[in-house]
Each structure stands twice: as C-alpha cells, then as structure tokens.
Scaffold this motif. Structure first.
Motif, PDB file in Angstrom:
ATOM      1  N   SER A   1       1.010  -1.633   0.158  1.00 49.54           N
ATOM      2  CA  SER A   1      -0.314  -0.013  -0.124  1.00 49.54           C
ATOM      3  C   SER A   1       0.828   1.098  -0.172  1.00 49.54           C
ATOM      4  O   SER A   1       0.323   1.967  -0.958  1.00 49.54           O
ATOM      5  N   GLU A   2       2.072   1.096   0.563  1.00 49.10           N
ATOM      6  CA  GLU A   2       3.028   2.396   0.859  1.00 49.10           C
ATOM      7  C   GLU A   2       3.526   2.461  -0.898  1.00 49.10           C
ATOM      8  O   GLU A   2       3.691   3.307  -1.358  1.00 49.10           O
ATOM      9  N   ALA A   3       3.740   1.940  -1.754  1.00 48.54           N
ATOM     10  CA  ALA A   3       4.093   1.489  -3.436  1.00 48.54           C
ATOM     11  C   ALA A   3       3.282   1.879  -4.028  1.00 48.54           C
ATOM     12  O   ALA A   3       3.167   2.819  -5.016  1.00 48.54           O
ATOM     13  N   ALA A   4       1.633   1.636  -3.818  1.00 44.25           N
ATOM     14  CA  ALA A   4       0.407   1.708  -4.527  1.00 44.25           C
ATOM     15  C   ALA A   4       0.392   3.066  -4.530  1.00 44.25           C
ATOM     16  O   ALA A   4      -0.283   3.965  -5.139  1.00 44.25           O
ATOM     17  N   TYR A   5      -0.026   3.815  -2.869  1.00 49.81           N
ATOM     18  CA  TYR A   5      -0.881   5.052  -2.327  1.00 49.81           C
ATOM     19  C   TYR A   5      -0.232   5.432  -1.895  1.00 49.81           C
ATOM     20  O   TYR A   5      -0.282   6.924  -1.201  1.00 49.81           O
ATOM     21  N   GLY A   6       1.168   5.833  -1.345  1.00 45.98           N
ATOM     22  CA  GLY A   6       1.408   6.680  -0.254  1.00 45.98           C
ATOM     23  C   GLY A   6       0.978   6.047   0.875  1.00 45.98           C
ATOM     24  O   GLY A   6       1.564   6.713   1.773  1.00 45.98           O
ATOM     25  N   ARG A   7       0.493   5.224   1.024  1.00 46.27           N
ATOM     26  CA  ARG A   7      -0.096   4.395   2.580  1.00 46.27           C
ATOM     27  C   ARG A   7       0.446   3.972   3.465  1.00 46.27           C
ATOM     28  O   ARG A   7      -0.433   2.226   3.406  1.00 46.27           O
ATOM     29  N   ALA A   8       0.968   3.331   4.142  1.00 41.41           N
ATOM     30  CA  ALA A   8       1.807   2.971   5.123  1.00 41.41           C
ATOM     31  C   ALA A   8       0.636   2.409   6.038  1.00 41.41           C
ATOM     32  O   ALA A   8       0.775   1.100   6.706  1.00 41.41           O
ATOM     33  N   ASP A   9      -0.085   3.049   6.644  1.00 41.08           N
ATOM     34  CA  ASP A   9      -0.766   3.309   6.961  1.00 41.08           C
ATOM     35  C   ASP A   9      -2.297   1.807   6.818  1.00 41.08           C
ATOM     36  O   ASP A   9      -2.597   1.287   7.845  1.00 41.08           O
ATOM     37  N   LEU A  10      -1.923   1.529   5.435  1.00 37.89           N
ATOM     38  CA  LEU A  10      -3.255   0.479   5.548  1.00 37.89           C
ATOM     39  C   LEU A  10      -2.541  -0.892   5.615  1.00 37.89           C
ATOM     40  O   LEU A  10      -3.338  -2.255   5.838  1.00 37.89           O
ATOM     41  N   HIS A  11      -1.238  -1.130   6.045  1.00 32.85           N
ATOM     42  CA  HIS A  11      -0.554  -2.274   6.344  1.00 32.85           C
ATOM     43  C   HIS A  11      -1.132  -3.556   5.116  1.00 32.85           C
ATOM     44  O   HIS A  11      -1.138  -4.487   5.616  1.00 32.85           O
TER      45      HIS A  11
ATOM     46  N   THR B   1     -16.003   9.474  -0.725  1.00 33.04           N
ATOM     47  CA  THR B   1     -15.991   8.114  -1.431  1.00 33.04           C
ATOM     48  C   THR B   1     -15.546   6.984  -0.063  1.00 33.04           C
ATOM     49  O   THR B   1     -13.833   7.264  -0.391  1.00 33.04           O
ATOM     50  N   LEU B   2     -15.798   6.220  -0.125  1.00 34.96           N
ATOM     51  CA  LEU B   2     -15.838   5.248   0.143  1.00 34.96           C
ATOM     52  C   LEU B   2     -14.534   4.219  -0.616  1.00 34.96           C
ATOM     53  O   LEU B   2     -15.730   4.109  -1.292  1.00 34.96           O
ATOM     54  N   VAL B   3     -13.345   4.467  -0.520  1.00 39.01           N
ATOM     55  CA  VAL B   3     -12.811   3.270  -1.562  1.00 39.01           C
ATOM     56  C   VAL B   3     -12.759   2.438  -0.417  1.00 39.01           C
ATOM     57  O   VAL B   3     -11.737   1.833  -0.049  1.00 39.01           O
ATOM     58  N   LYS B   4     -13.572   1.271  -1.399  1.00 44.37           N
ATOM     59  CA  LYS B   4     -13.434   0.261  -1.034  1.00 44.37           C
ATOM     60  C   LYS B   4     -12.273  -1.474  -0.948  1.00 44.37           C
ATOM     61  O   LYS B   4     -11.174  -0.810  -1.875  1.00 44.37           O
ATOM     62  N   SER B   5     -12.136  -2.069  -0.277  1.00 44.05           N
ATOM     63  CA  SER B   5     -10.514  -2.734  -0.834  1.00 44.05           C
ATOM     64  C   SER B   5     -11.729  -4.346  -0.765  1.00 44.05           C
ATOM     65  O   SER B   5     -12.178  -5.011   0.148  1.00 44.05           O
ATOM     66  N   TYR B   6     -10.292  -4.742  -1.751  1.00 38.89           N
ATOM     67  CA  TYR B   6     -11.127  -7.021  -1.520  1.00 38.89           C
ATOM     68  C   TYR B   6      -9.651  -7.516  -1.500  1.00 38.89           C
ATOM     69  O   TYR B   6      -8.403  -6.335  -2.424  1.00 38.89           O
ATOM     70  N   LYS B   7      -9.689  -8.301  -0.972  1.00 41.15           N
ATOM     71  CA  LYS B   7      -8.402  -9.527  -2.083  1.00 41.15           C
ATOM     72  C   LYS B   7      -9.058 -10.768  -1.817  1.00 41.15           C
ATOM     73  O   LYS B   7      -9.929 -11.760  -1.687  1.00 41.15           O
TER      74      LYS B   7
END
Length: 182
Positions: A80-90, A163-169
């Motif tokens: 998530s850090e590489a994709a969005y700059g969001r390490a906080d998403l873990h 906007t809620l950005v939904k996550s899927y795995k």
C-alpha cells in the motif's frame, strides 16, 4: 477449407514505447466515470491516471494485446505504501491498480487475463494475497472481482473525500482461478 483461428490475447510487460498507447486505453476505460464525478474530481482523477502511467513505479506494468493493439493494462505494486503512499493501510502484499480494458474489447476476458497474470506474479513473489481498491461507482468491476473470488477487506478501506474506497483481497494459495495458470 481453411478456417481462420481467432486471434489470441497476449499479456506481456509494457515497454517504454507503450506508454502513450497505455495512457489512451486507461483514459478510454475510465471515461465512463466522468459523468459520475464532479468536474474537479474528474480532472484530478485523470491527472492521477496520467502520473501513474507516465511516472509511477509499479513492480510490473502489464498490458493485454490483440493483433498488435494494446487493449488493456494493469499495474502491480508490492504494498500500500508503493501503490498509494499509504503505509498506514498495512498492506504488505501485492496490489493491482488501474485495471483497464478498452471499451471496444470488453467481454473478451481481458480483465480476467490481466488479473490472472497479476496473481501468478504475486505467487512468484511469495505472496498469499492480492489486493485491489475500488468504489461503488465501478459496479461492473466489483461484480467481476466478486465473481473471481475477491472478498472484502474492510480493515484496508479508506475515504477519498466523501467516497469510500473499498478494499478487496484474493486468497492466492489453492485458488481455482489460478490452477490453470500455474
């Protein structure tokens, strides 16, 4: 009598020379959302697409080709850090972004092939999960993801404005989707 075989869709790594064609396909694919977003949001979204195609740093940029024409693409990031700059998403597993199929090529399985190749590469990297983020405005994409076996990962979701950005795995190990590609 000779019967012509249908052309095969090929998936390969994008090259520098492909960038403008990829950008055209991604913008064409996402154009359908212009009417669903306020003008300023749409302009910001287009700019983020341009930056991601021209300057982003994914682990892989995959493209789908049919008869020498680029008809789809996807970017694969390692976290998530590489994709969005969001390490906080873990998220320390691969993430796909900007999955795109030219409107003229939809219904041919292009998106599924791009997802399968992303999943195969993720397994090669030792990952057991593949993530993506989307929103409710992308209804047909959400249906595809769910049909392929992606499950909601609500603990990895966030808001972009209102906007809620939904996550899927996608669980990669022993997944039926991948049995044909390994």
């Amino acid at each position: 009598m000779i019967v012509a075989q249908p052309s095969a869709i090929t998936i390969r790594e994008a090259e520098e020379a492909d960038k403008e064609a990829v950008l055209r396909v991604v913008l064409e694919a996402y154009q359908q959302y212009e009417q669903k977003l306020p003008e300023q949001s749409w302009e910001q979204y287009k700019e983020s697409i341009r930056l991601s195609v021209r300057e982003g740093n994914p682990k892989a940029r995959l493209i789908a080709e049919l008869d020498g024409e680029i008809i789809g693409s996807v970017q694969l990031f390692l976290s998530s850090e590489a994709a969005y700059g969001r390490a906080d998403l873990h998220i320390d597993s691969p993430i796909i972004r900007f999955l795109s199929v030219s409107p003229q090529a939809r219904g041919k399985g292009v998106a599924t092939l791009l997802i399968k190749e992303s999943a195969r590469r993720s397994l090669e990297l030792g990952a057991s999960l593949l993530y993506l983020h989307t929103s409710d405005m992308m209804e047909s994409a959400v249906k595809l993801y769910e049909r392929l076996g992606f499950e909601r990962a609500q603990d990895k979701e966030f808001y972009s404005g209102n906007t809620l950005v939904k996550s899927y795995k996608l669980q990669l190990l022993d997944h039926p989707l991948l049995k044909q590609v390994l």
